[in-house]
Design a protein around this motif. Structure first.
Motif, PDB file in Angstrom:
ATOM      1  N   TYR A  30       0.829  -1.217   0.000  1.00 30.57           N
ATOM      2  CA  TYR A  30       0.000   0.000   0.000  1.00 30.57           C
ATOM      3  C   TYR A  30       0.856   1.257   0.000  1.00 30.57           C
ATOM      4  O   TYR A  30       0.535   2.237  -0.691  1.00 30.57           O
ATOM      5  CB  TYR A  30      -0.967   0.008   1.188  1.00 30.57           C
ATOM      6  CG  TYR A  30      -2.319  -0.558   0.842  1.00 30.57           C
ATOM      7  CD1 TYR A  30      -3.307   0.235   0.279  1.00 30.57           C
ATOM      8  CD2 TYR A  30      -2.609  -1.900   1.052  1.00 30.57           C
ATOM      9  CE1 TYR A  30      -4.549  -0.272  -0.051  1.00 30.57           C
ATOM     10  CE2 TYR A  30      -3.847  -2.429   0.725  1.00 30.57           C
ATOM     11  CZ  TYR A  30      -4.806  -1.603   0.173  1.00 30.57           C
ATOM     12  OH  TYR A  30      -6.041  -2.120  -0.174  1.00 30.57           O
ATOM     13  N   ASP A  31       1.953   1.246   0.754  1.00 24.80           N
ATOM     14  CA  ASP A  31       2.842   2.413   0.761  1.00 24.80           C
ATOM     15  C   ASP A  31       3.391   2.678  -0.631  1.00 24.80           C
ATOM     16  O   ASP A  31       3.394   3.819  -1.110  1.00 24.80           O
ATOM     17  CB  ASP A  31       4.003   2.210   1.741  1.00 24.80           C
ATOM     18  CG  ASP A  31       3.573   2.290   3.195  1.00 24.80           C
ATOM     19  OD1 ASP A  31       2.461   2.774   3.487  1.00 24.80           O
ATOM     20  OD2 ASP A  31       4.373   1.859   4.059  1.00 24.80           O
ATOM     21  N   ARG A  32       3.832   1.613  -1.298  1.00 24.73           N
ATOM     22  CA  ARG A  32       4.397   1.783  -2.639  1.00 24.73           C
ATOM     23  C   ARG A  32       3.311   2.175  -3.631  1.00 24.73           C
ATOM     24  O   ARG A  32       3.543   2.996  -4.526  1.00 24.73           O
ATOM     25  CB  ARG A  32       5.100   0.505  -3.089  1.00 24.73           C
ATOM     26  CG  ARG A  32       5.718   0.593  -4.474  1.00 24.73           C
ATOM     27  CD  ARG A  32       6.696   1.780  -4.591  1.00 24.73           C
ATOM     28  NE  ARG A  32       6.997   2.084  -5.966  1.00 24.73           N
ATOM     29  CZ  ARG A  32       8.142   1.785  -6.567  1.00 24.73           C
ATOM     30  NH1 ARG A  32       9.094   1.172  -5.900  1.00 24.73           N
ATOM     31  NH2 ARG A  32       8.330   2.110  -7.820  1.00 24.73           N
ATOM     32  N   LEU A  33       2.130   1.625  -3.488  1.00 23.12           N
ATOM     33  CA  LEU A  33       1.010   1.969  -4.361  1.00 23.12           C
ATOM     34  C   LEU A  33       0.732   3.467  -4.304  1.00 23.12           C
ATOM     35  O   LEU A  33       0.616   4.135  -5.335  1.00 23.12           O
ATOM     36  CB  LEU A  33      -0.226   1.161  -3.957  1.00 23.12           C
ATOM     37  CG  LEU A  33      -1.552   1.475  -4.647  1.00 23.12           C
ATOM     38  CD1 LEU A  33      -1.444   1.335  -6.158  1.00 23.12           C
ATOM     39  CD2 LEU A  33      -2.635   0.564  -4.089  1.00 23.12           C
ATOM     40  N   LEU A  34       0.640   4.007  -3.095  1.00 25.57           N
ATOM     41  CA  LEU A  34       0.360   5.432  -2.963  1.00 25.57           C
ATOM     42  C   LEU A  34       1.545   6.291  -3.387  1.00 25.57           C
ATOM     43  O   LEU A  34       1.358   7.393  -3.920  1.00 25.57           O
ATOM     44  CB  LEU A  34      -0.084   5.762  -1.535  1.00 25.57           C
ATOM     45  CG  LEU A  34      -1.589   5.645  -1.270  1.00 25.57           C
ATOM     46  CD1 LEU A  34      -2.403   6.584  -2.117  1.00 25.57           C
ATOM     47  CD2 LEU A  34      -2.123   4.258  -1.397  1.00 25.57           C
ATOM     48  N   LEU A  35       2.761   5.784  -3.199  1.00 23.94           N
ATOM     49  CA  LEU A  35       3.944   6.490  -3.697  1.00 23.94           C
ATOM     50  C   LEU A  35       3.896   6.572  -5.217  1.00 23.94           C
ATOM     51  O   LEU A  35       4.110   7.648  -5.803  1.00 23.94           O
ATOM     52  CB  LEU A  35       5.223   5.783  -3.234  1.00 23.94           C
ATOM     53  CG  LEU A  35       6.534   6.368  -3.740  1.00 23.94           C
ATOM     54  CD1 LEU A  35       6.766   7.763  -3.171  1.00 23.94           C
ATOM     55  CD2 LEU A  35       7.697   5.440  -3.370  1.00 23.94           C
ATOM     56  N   ASP A  36       3.597   5.453  -5.867  1.00 24.07           N
ATOM     57  CA  ASP A  36       3.476   5.445  -7.326  1.00 24.07           C
ATOM     58  C   ASP A  36       2.404   6.418  -7.811  1.00 24.07           C
ATOM     59  O   ASP A  36       2.620   7.163  -8.773  1.00 24.07           O
ATOM     60  CB  ASP A  36       3.134   4.043  -7.836  1.00 24.07           C
ATOM     61  CG  ASP A  36       4.292   3.072  -7.770  1.00 24.07           C
ATOM     62  OD1 ASP A  36       5.453   3.503  -7.662  1.00 24.07           O
ATOM     63  OD2 ASP A  36       4.031   1.848  -7.825  1.00 24.07           O
ATOM     64  N   LEU A  37       1.264   6.405  -7.158  1.00 19.41           N
ATOM     65  CA  LEU A  37       0.176   7.298  -7.569  1.00 19.41           C
ATOM     66  C   LEU A  37       0.549   8.766  -7.346  1.00 19.41           C
ATOM     67  O   LEU A  37       0.223   9.621  -8.174  1.00 19.41           O
ATOM     68  CB  LEU A  37      -1.117   6.943  -6.843  1.00 19.41           C
ATOM     69  CG  LEU A  37      -1.775   5.651  -7.322  1.00 19.41           C
ATOM     70  CD1 LEU A  37      -2.919   5.256  -6.386  1.00 19.41           C
ATOM     71  CD2 LEU A  37      -2.268   5.783  -8.754  1.00 19.41           C
ATOM     72  N   GLY A  38       1.226   9.055  -6.243  1.00 14.81           N
ATOM     73  CA  GLY A  38       1.682  10.428  -6.003  1.00 14.81           C
ATOM     74  C   GLY A  38       2.687  10.880  -7.051  1.00 14.81           C
ATOM     75  O   GLY A  38       2.643  12.021  -7.533  1.00 14.81           O
ATOM     76  N   ARG A  39       3.592   9.994  -7.401  1.00 13.53           N
ATOM     77  CA  ARG A  39       4.569  10.302  -8.455  1.00 13.53           C
ATOM     78  C   ARG A  39       3.875  10.482  -9.799  1.00 13.53           C
ATOM     79  O   ARG A  39       4.235  11.364 -10.583  1.00 13.53           O
ATOM     80  CB  ARG A  39       5.607   9.197  -8.557  1.00 13.53           C
ATOM     81  CG  ARG A  39       6.594   9.182  -7.404  1.00 13.53           C
ATOM     82  CD  ARG A  39       7.530   7.995  -7.507  1.00 13.53           C
ATOM     83  NE  ARG A  39       8.543   8.026  -6.463  1.00 13.53           N
ATOM     84  CZ  ARG A  39       9.377   7.031  -6.225  1.00 13.53           C
ATOM     85  NH1 ARG A  39       9.321   5.915  -6.948  1.00 13.53           N
ATOM     86  NH2 ARG A  39      10.282   7.132  -5.267  1.00 13.53           N
ATOM     87  N   ALA A  40       2.889   9.648 -10.077  1.00 14.26           N
ATOM     88  CA  ALA A  40       2.138   9.771 -11.331  1.00 14.26           C
ATOM     89  C   ALA A  40       1.410  11.107 -11.385  1.00 14.26           C
ATOM     90  O   ALA A  40       1.428  11.790 -12.421  1.00 14.26           O
ATOM     91  CB  ALA A  40       1.147   8.614 -11.477  1.00 14.26           C
ATOM     92  N   GLU A  41       0.796  11.489 -10.283  1.00 12.60           N
ATOM     93  CA  GLU A  41       0.086  12.772 -10.239  1.00 12.60           C
ATOM     94  C   GLU A  41       1.048  13.934 -10.491  1.00 12.60           C
ATOM     95  O   GLU A  41       0.745  14.844 -11.270  1.00 12.60           O
ATOM     96  CB  GLU A  41      -0.607  12.939  -8.890  1.00 12.60           C
ATOM     97  CG  GLU A  41      -1.356  14.250  -8.757  1.00 12.60           C
ATOM     98  CD  GLU A  41      -1.923  14.472  -7.368  1.00 12.60           C
ATOM     99  OE1 GLU A  41      -2.875  15.269  -7.260  1.00 12.60           O
ATOM    100  OE2 GLU A  41      -1.421  13.868  -6.399  1.00 12.60           O
ATOM    101  N   ALA A  42       2.211  13.900  -9.847  1.00 12.16           N
ATOM    102  CA  ALA A  42       3.198  14.966 -10.046  1.00 12.16           C
ATOM    103  C   ALA A  42       3.675  14.997 -11.499  1.00 12.16           C
ATOM    104  O   ALA A  42       3.812  16.079 -12.097  1.00 12.16           O
ATOM    105  CB  ALA A  42       4.383  14.768  -9.095  1.00 12.16           C
ATOM    106  N   ALA A  43       3.910  13.833 -12.076  1.00 11.06           N
ATOM    107  CA  ALA A  43       4.352  13.772 -13.466  1.00 11.06           C
ATOM    108  C   ALA A  43       3.257  14.253 -14.414  1.00 11.06           C
ATOM    109  O   ALA A  43       3.544  14.940 -15.401  1.00 11.06           O
ATOM    110  CB  ALA A  43       4.788  12.351 -13.814  1.00 11.06           C
ATOM    111  N   GLN A  44       2.011  13.904 -14.114  1.00  6.56           N
ATOM    112  CA  GLN A  44       0.909  14.385 -14.950  1.00  6.56           C
ATOM    113  C   GLN A  44       0.799  15.904 -14.861  1.00  6.56           C
ATOM    114  O   GLN A  44       0.558  16.565 -15.869  1.00  6.56           O
ATOM    115  CB  GLN A  44      -0.409  13.737 -14.524  1.00  6.56           C
ATOM    116  CG  GLN A  44      -0.526  12.286 -14.945  1.00  6.56           C
ATOM    117  CD  GLN A  44      -1.753  11.619 -14.358  1.00  6.56           C
ATOM    118  OE1 GLN A  44      -2.079  11.795 -13.188  1.00  6.56           O
ATOM    119  NE2 GLN A  44      -2.436  10.820 -15.174  1.00  6.56           N
ATOM    120  N   SER A  45       0.985  16.452 -13.670  1.00  4.74           N
ATOM    121  CA  SER A  45       0.939  17.914 -13.512  1.00  4.74           C
ATOM    122  C   SER A  45       2.010  18.594 -14.360  1.00  4.74           C
ATOM    123  O   SER A  45       1.792  19.677 -14.894  1.00  4.74           O
ATOM    124  CB  SER A  45       1.129  18.308 -12.048  1.00  4.74           C
ATOM    125  OG  SER A  45       0.022  17.902 -11.284  1.00  4.74           O
ATOM    126  N   ALA A  46       3.168  17.933 -14.462  1.00  4.22           N
ATOM    127  CA  ALA A  46       4.278  18.470 -15.252  1.00  4.22           C
ATOM    128  C   ALA A  46       4.204  18.046 -16.717  1.00  4.22           C
ATOM    129  O   ALA A  46       5.098  18.365 -17.497  1.00  4.22           O
ATOM    130  CB  ALA A  46       5.601  18.007 -14.649  1.00  4.22           C
TER     131      ALA A  46
END
Length: 141
Positions: A30-46
């Motif tokens: 779960y920690d890695r899942l949310l880390l991946d999603l947070g990274r994806a969100e940041a990358a999508q923003s950029a």
């Protein structure tokens, strides 16, 4: 002889996984899942779609692993959790294909409370023995 820091980190992570209890493995996923999603969100923003895609694909693989190991018949909430995994998986696919940051955010909003709940539940359990055989193939680092 100098040791590669990435190799050291990889070995440390492998050792952490192999020595983890089943409950700890779940919280690590779960920690890695949310880390991946947070990274994806940041990358999508950029608008860095390749990085967003990589993170969304890894997050999808984690949800697939969680789904495949869920014993739906073991408890009353099993079917609901499976439905949530299915929904979030579809949302992540859509987020990736359509570059839809809102679907990524929706996935985070749905999964973060679960992550917190699993951590709270894990903290209440007595210590367990580590897992001796891991069937999955996902890294959590």
């Amino acid at each position: 002889m100098t040791t590669n820091p990435y190799a050291q980190r990889s070995q440390y992570n492998q050792d952490a996984i192999l020595s983890a209890t089943p409950v700890r493995l779940l919280t690590m996923l779960y920690d890695r899942l949310l880390l991946d999603l947070g990274r994806a969100e940041a990358a999508q923003s950029a608008e860095n779609w390749s990085v967003a895609g990589e993170n969304l694909l890894h997050a999808q693989a984690i949800v697939s692993e969680l789904s495949s190991t869920l014993r739906v018949d073991a408890w009353d909430g099993g079917e609901g959790l499976m439905a949530l995994y299915t929904y979030v998986s579809t949302a992540m696919i859509s987020a990736n294909i359509h570059h839809d940051i809102e679907r990524t955010r929706e996935s985070i909003a749905l999964l973060e409370p679960l992550r917190q709940t699993w951590h709270e539940a894990a903290a209440m359990l007595p210590a367990q023995a580590p897992v001796t055989n891991i069937g999955g193939t996902l890294g959590v680092a």
